[in-house]
Write an enzyme that holds these catalytic residues in place. Structure first.
Site, PDB file in Angstrom:
ATOM      1  CG  ASP A 147      16.419  -0.426 -24.629  1.00 24.04           C
ATOM      2  OD1 ASP A 147      15.957  -0.591 -23.141  1.00 24.04           O
ATOM      3  OD2 ASP A 147      17.296  -1.268 -25.163  1.00 24.04           O
ATOM      4  CG  ASP A 178      14.154  -2.983 -30.856  1.00 22.92           C
ATOM      5  OD1 ASP A 178      13.788  -2.080 -29.971  1.00 22.92           O
ATOM      6  OD2 ASP A 178      14.996  -3.953 -30.432  1.00 22.92           O
TER       7      ASP A 178
HETATM    8  N1  GLY Z   1      18.063  -1.733 -27.333  1.00 21.77           N
HETATM    9  C1  GLY Z   1      18.952  -2.830 -27.254  1.00 21.77           C
HETATM   10  C2  GLY Z   1      20.557  -2.111 -26.602  1.00 21.77           C
HETATM   11  O1  GLY Z   1      20.375  -0.925 -26.608  1.00 21.77           O
HETATM   12  O2  GLY Z   1      21.428  -2.796 -26.597  1.00 21.77           O
END
Ligand code: GLY
Length: 407
Positions: free
Chosen positions: A173, A113
């Site tokens: 994501d 992330d």
């Molecule tokens: N990227 C994790 C979420 O959207 O909860």
């Protein structure tokens, strides 16, 4: 054009409401700023109030991004009050230093992330203020993201120790982590970043998007052959359903993929994932946490009530507004209109106006909801969350001006 007739009956947010909502949100950010300068807003509120937290989660970049959006707003709308913009500028700089320390000392960066963390915080700071520390931090974060690449299968591994079979997967994501890599190539001239981003997008879209336009949250690969193995939900209701936020990451993900590659196949994929999302909205246009529940009967929902995830609507709106820059006029007008309808719904039913009710911006988001078919913990359910607030502010900003994106 797809059959989205149902949406014809909804009102769009007006420029006046956009301005009023922006003013209210920026006021809220200024009010809470003293509590969240040396500390950060956490992923989700408790009882609609965020408690100050350390810079150790995947979500901390969103709060810093809100600071930069509010800073831009004040410079644009109230140049006669430079003191307020200065408060935000100073707070943003404090937070950038924290992000530099975090990546230099590798504090909680063993995951993919890096884009969520470093695009709205440090790339934004560099674009807006030319801060060299911010640039350094963001390039280091891009380098860190490259370490998650799995050549066998050609994807960025999301979580967990590298190479373990149980973690050999990508998640939808991650499409929003890729702009950091494209930006790093633009800044450094080194193609190693964009090459990995292109490989990951290619693998992701081939596997997470199903034929009907719905999406898998996560997808596993065989660590020996790299062959696609199977899809599995983590945060969605069940395998085979469409987790609302994953679908929204897919919408914005296709828009940024097109922005950086101009590959027309991403426009077709954008239509598919977006239309599925829009066709599975409930009557108030605020998605349930999984799109599955829109087809439940009233009786089912009375028996087993399901929370909403307003953050998905804001993320989807940002994706539609970004993609509308590149679509033919008829389609651009249509998807801009859908984005405005979603933002009107959020403004009407989720935006925080009474600052005693919450120190966030948007109510009714869901981070992680347990179901009988997933392995999720139950937290941040029907609360504010930091990306819900950030993307709400980004969508309003996009509707108010010609905004240079942080992504
Ligand atoms: N990227 C994790 C979420 O959207 O909860």
């Amino acid at each position: 054009m797809p059959d989205l007739c149902k949406l014809e009956n909804y009102e769009e947010i007006t420029p006046e409401i956009v301005k009023a909502d922006l003013a209210c949100a920026v006021e809220q950010i200024l009010t809470v700023l003293p509590d969240f300068t040396d500390k950060f807003q956490p992923a989700y509120s408790i009882g609609n109030f965020y408690r100050p937290s350390e810079n150790t989660d995947w979500t901390n970049g969103f709060w810093t991004g809100e600071i930069w959006l509010a800073y831009e707003y004040l410079k644009r709308i109230h140049p006669e009050e430079p003191e307020k913009a200065s408060l935000l500028y100073d707070a943003g700089k404090v937070q950038v230093k924290s992000f530099l320390t975090r990546i230099e000392q590798k504090i909680s960066v063993d995951h993919h992330d890096m884009g969520f963390l470093y695009s709205p915080s440090c790339v934004a700071a560099y674009k807006l203020t030319g801060d060299e520390d911010a640039k350094k931090a963001a390039i280091l974060a891009a380098d860190q993201l490259l370490t998650r690449f799995q050549p066998v299968g050609a994807f960025l591994q999301a979580w967990g120790p590298m190479n373990e079979k149980a973690n050999y997967r990508l998640i939808i994501d991650c499409l929003l982590n890729l702009p950091l890599l494209f930006w790093a190539t633009e800044e450094t001239g080194e193609t190693k970043y964009s090459e990995i981003a292109l490989k990951h997008i290619h693998t992701a879209v081939q596997n997470v998007i199903r034929p009907d336009g719905s999406t898998w949250h996560t997808f596993f690969f065989d660590p020996v052959t790299g062959n696609p193995d199977h899809g599995e939900t983590c945060q969605g209701y069940r395998n085979g359903s469409a987790w609302s936020r994953g679908q929204a990451w897919g919408i914005y993900g296709m828009a940024v993929a097109y922005r950086y590659t101009k590959d027309p196949s991403y426009i077709d994929l954008f239509y598919r994932v977006t239309d599925y999302f829009l066709q599975h909205l409930p009557d108030d246009l605020i998605p349930y946490w999984d799109l599955e529940f829109t087809s439940w009967t009233k009786e089912q929902l009375l028996d087993d009530p399901q929370p909403k995830d307003s953050s998905s609507a804001s993320i989807a709106a940002c994706g539609m507004l970004e993609m509308s820059k590149y679509l033919p006029k008829e389609q651009a007008d249509a998807y801009t209109g859908y984005a405005k309808k979603l933002m009107k719904a959020i403004s009407d039913t989720c935006a925080v106006r009474d600052l005693t009710r919450s120190n966030g911006l948007v109510l009714h988001s869901t981070y992680s909801n347990h179901s009988p078919y997933n392995t999720c913990n139950h937290y941040g359910v029907d609360e504010c969350n930091s990306w819900g607030d950030y993307f709400y502010l980004e969508a309003l900003t996009r509707l108010d001006c010609d905004w240079e994106v942080y992504w």
